[in-house]
Write an enzyme that holds these catalytic residues in place. Structure first.
Site, short mmCIF file in Angstrom:
data_model
loop_
_atom_site.label_atom_id
_atom_site.label_comp_id
_atom_site.label_asym_id
_atom_site.label_seq_id
_atom_site.Cartn_x
_atom_site.Cartn_y
_atom_site.Cartn_z
N ASP A 156 -7.35 0.59 -7.37
CA ASP A 156 -6.09 0.17 -7.99
C ASP A 156 -6.13 0.43 -9.50
O ASP A 156 -6.69 1.45 -9.93
CB ASP A 156 -5.88 -1.32 -7.68
CG ASP A 156 -4.40 -1.69 -7.56
OD1 ASP A 156 -3.70 -1.58 -8.58
OD2 ASP A 156 -3.97 -2.08 -6.47
N HIS A 229 -1.46 -4.89 -11.87
CA HIS A 229 -1.37 -4.66 -10.43
C HIS A 229 -2.72 -4.85 -9.75
O HIS A 229 -2.82 -5.52 -8.70
CB HIS A 229 -0.85 -3.24 -10.20
CG HIS A 229 -0.42 -2.92 -8.81
ND1 HIS A 229 -1.30 -2.46 -7.86
CD2 HIS A 229 0.78 -2.98 -8.21
CE1 HIS A 229 -0.65 -2.23 -6.74
NE2 HIS A 229 0.62 -2.54 -6.91
N SER A 565 2.45 -3.62 -1.82
CA SER A 565 1.21 -3.74 -2.59
C SER A 565 0.58 -5.11 -2.43
O SER A 565 -0.64 -5.26 -2.46
CB SER A 565 1.47 -3.51 -4.09
OG SER A 565 1.63 -2.16 -4.38
#
Length: 790
Positions: A156, A229, A565
């Site tokens: 990620d 994220h 996600s």
């Protein structure tokens, strides 16, 4: 389109997430056309290395020197190797000109030269919603010791290691098999890793080969997360219990990941311009070598054949090594054929809602109250006062950019002191609020477009703001128009109601969640399942405001985000728990347990709804259904799949032996086609696709093998719920197991009649078969697609 649309709205990187096409990487524009270079990934036969070279790296460097153009020095040519791959892939990535690509393709030992592609991010109460409670004396968490000896690798944007979600209290040393390391870099020292975060690496060579040196004033050359994220997804998978937790006062309670004691390894591959295949493949390579048990990947792009898909290639070798790979389905919904990461050896995860939301309703001047959602903690608008309301598409600089509230599109003379209605699209939702605020607006309403439907995502806004559905947006526009025609003021206010629990119905398929059918292999139903992905609370970096807007200087330890996600790491963490409870299970067995115990009903006991329309959802929306962790721990039977089974599947998909070897590193003799046809992969769902071609009667069969992982001396009988208009027969209809681990086969015959369809159209019908021993139900969807060719 770079709206963070359905899910994210967190940063310039994340706002690239929705429906982005694959892009070929480009080198410096200063090169003359004959030398114009792009990044390619070169797949080699490992055993083809000439003995004269001491290592494969020497061979790769020599290869580049041998094909270099006359203007390129030998040292410069050999220095163009970006990554060498040794574990999930044999080969290297490098910048090559068009002429060099052709030369490399023709060299002995080179199997394929793949153009690099760029991927983008697909971007608490969910453990409790899933039935995972900290105090339970039995169940999946207890049986797996909260996943303590398992390692989850998160590919990620990196990680913010100091967050409390990653504390290592009461954890023992890393598992003995762990071979990874904590790589130091900018604002990230090796000692920030601990017994929870046991590994951290970063990969940026592919990114820089395309974009030049990174701007280190805006990006960190290290595993540290400057986006948010990666921190968020990592803590969903394996965050520790943290109390109190909230985002700007919303969603107060205990934050926890799915596998609170599992160890984490962060592999940073995503940067401001995206996530590049050469770096992603390097992360897969490192993760498998390091000894991870699960790989979580909330990244994707459009679908290409498996032998051209670096993620599919890396995931196959990871699976072959016993590593479970979970990937997000994408945020291209609610349209069909939008699902990504569709290889059958990956678990593809869509998103559903949980039973919590954050209502922020619009009260109009005529007394109507319209439902919306928002996360806002600043000075609120007065509940007993109405403010002038305008539609930006009428009052702005031009009809299009102003309707979307793009930067610089609003006239402060028209906006000051008013609530502004903006259309969703292009820029992130919180960014629209910044535009309204700069122009002097006191509040904002964001209205979905027709494509977005009625699905709502709560964002952390910079001013009083809320999001409403497409129908509500039309209602508000009509109200404004009506007021203008009658020369009366259009007025409104926004009423913030905080956090609301026990919302029904739940779960609902999130509007943004990507849908099937599978663009590459229709006979493999994708997504595989869905998990919580809407408004999920999880850890957040200290240096990124919760809205993701650059001007947002607020700091929060947790943030609330939405997207597949967020759904993907739920399944990654659950897979770690299942692996801890059943260390002998293969990745395919774990996937089977999750799929055959999933459910398709909501809290009312009815079929889950589709958030975008309010109508009943289908298998193309949710696959096998919504995960049910407690049942997955004891599924009774599993559909196991070996790497050789996948080779047969690829043979039956008409892949060439060379293409199959690119994916699997295994030789394939497809002459016999042992598995019969493409639908006979031992998958937990059964999908048949019929091309009608004027035929009246259509039929096929499936062969499946189930392994007993329940009780010895158990008997399973089958229940059939056939698709409408389809005859389904199972032979035998009773399976008698004498021992645990025993495998038995069964045959499923499917027969239907052609239906009247217009050319190029299709119809999908679904049902199921369920094996039951009286205690456990093992359910497989049966899907029949009838297509009328053009």
């Amino acid at each position: 389109m770079n709206e963070s649309g359905p899910p994210m709205a967190i940063s310039p990187l994340s706002t690239l997430s929705l429906l982005m096409p694959f892009l070929l990487l480009t080198a410096s524009s200063a090169l003359s056309p004959p030398q114009y270079r792009k990044t390619f990934i070169v797949r080699v036969l490992r055993d083809a290395k000439p003995s004269v070279y001491l290592s494969h790296s020497n061979w790769y460097e020599s290869t580049l020197r041998s094909v270099a153009t006359a203007t390129d020095s030998a040292d410069a040519a050999s220095g163009r190797v970006i990554h060498s791959y040794d574990n999930v892939f044999h080969g290297f990535s490098a910048e090559l000109s068009a002429s060099e690509v052709e030369k490399v393709r023709n060299l002995p030992g080179v199997m394929a030269v793949l153009p690099e592609q760029v991927r983008h991010l697909h971007t608490t109460r969910s453990p409790e919603f899933l039935g995972l409670k900290m105090g339970d004396n039995a169940g999946l968490l207890k049986e797996s010791d909260f996943g303590s000896d398992l390692v989850i690798g998160v590919i990620d944007t990196g990680i913010w290691p100091e967050r409390e979600s990653f504390n290592d209290r009461d954890l023992g040393p890393p598992p003995a098999k762990w071979r990874g390391e904590c790589v130091a870099g900018e604002k990230f020292t090796a000692d920030v890793c601990n017994r929870k975060l046991i590994g951290a690496r970063y990969f940026c060579s592919g990114y820089e080969a395309s974009n030049g040196k990174m701007n280190e004033t805006t990006e960190l050359r290290s595993p540290r997360d400057s986006d948010g994220h990666g921190t968020h997804t990592a803590s969903i998978a394996a965050g520790r219990y943290v109390f109190p937790a909230s985002t700007l006062g919303y969603a107060r309670g205990v934050a926890a990941g799915m596998a609170p004691k599992a160890r984490l390894a962060a592999y940073k591959v995503c940067w401001n311009a995206g996530c590049y295949d050469s770096d992603i493949l390097a992360a897969f390579d490192a993760a498998v070598a390091d000894g991870v048990d699960v790989i979580s990947l909330s990244v994707g792009g459009v679908v290409v054949p498996y032998y051209l898909d670096a993620i599919a290639i890396g995931a196959f070798s990871a699976s072959d090594a016993g590593v479970f790979v979970s990937a997000s389905a994408g945020n291209g919904g609610p349209g069909g054929l939008t699902v990504t990461n569709v290889a059958p050896w990956m678990t593809t995860v869509g998103a559903g809602t949980i039973d919590r939301d954050f209502p922020a309703n619009v009260k109009l001047g005529d007394g109507r109250e319209i439902s919306g959602v928002s996360i806002y903690s600043g000075p609120a608008l007065a509940h007993d006062k109405l403010y002038p309301l305008i539609y930006a598409g009428v009052e702005g600089s031009d009809g299009y950019s102003s309707s979307l509230c793009l930067d610089g599109s609003l006239d402060p003379n028209l906006v000051k002191g008013k609530i502004v209605l903006c259309d969703r699209g292009i820029n992130s939702r919180p960014a629209k609020g910044e535009v309204v605020k700069k122009a002097g607006g006191v509040g904002m309403i964001i209205a979905n477009g027709v494509f977005d439907g009625e699905g709502l995502v709560a964002d952390c806004h910079l001013l009083p703001a809320t999001a409403v559905g497409a129908a509500a947006g039309d209602e508000i526009r009509k109200y404004i128009q009506s007021a203008q025609k009658s020369n009366s003021p259009a007025e409104a206010t926004i009423l913030f109601h905080g956090t609301r629990l026990n919302i029904t119905p739940a779960p609902v398929v999130a509007a943004f969640s990507a849908r099937g059918p599978n663009p590459e292999t229709q006979e493999i139903l994708k997504p595989d399942l869905i998990a919580p992905g809407l408004n999920i609370l999880a850890a957040w970096p200290a240096n990124v405001g919760p809205s993701g807007v650059a001007s947002d200087e607020r700091s929060t330890e947790f943030n609330i985000l939405s997207g597949t996600s967020m759904a993907c790491p739920h399944v990654s963490g659950l897979a770690a728990l299942l692996k801890a409870a059943h260390p002998e299970w293969s990745p395919a067995a774990i996937k089977s347990a999750l799929m055959t115990t999933a459910y398709s009903h909501d809290s009312r006991g009815e079929t889950m709804l589709d958030e975008s329309t309010g109508n009943v959802s289908t298998v193309m929306d949710y696959g096998a259904g919504h995960v049910h962790p407690q049942k997955a721990m004891d599924p009774g039977l599993v559909y196991d799949i070996s790497s050789l089974d996948y080779v047969d599947f690829l043979c039956n998909s008409n892949y060439t032996a060379t293409n199959i070897q690119i994916i699997t590193r295994k030789s394939a003799d497809c002459g016999a086609k042992h598995a019969g046809h493409i639908g006979n992969l031992n998958y937990p769902t059964l999908a048949a696709v019929f091309q009608q071609y004027g035929k009246l009667n259509l039929s096929t069969h499936f062969i499946r093998t189930v392994t007993n992982v329940g009780d010895s001396d158990s008997v399973y009988t089958v229940r059939i719920r056939p698709p409408t208009g389809v005859a389904v027969r199972v032979e035998p209809d009773r399976l008698v197991f004498r021992r645990v681990g025993q495998k038995l086969n069964f045959l499923v015959r499917v027969r239907t009649e052609a239906v009247e369809l217009s050319p190029g159209s299709s119809v999908v019908r679904s049902g199921s078969i369920t094996w039951s021993d009286g205690k456990r139900d093992v359910t497989s969807a049966v899907v029949v697609t009838l297509q009328q060719p053009l």
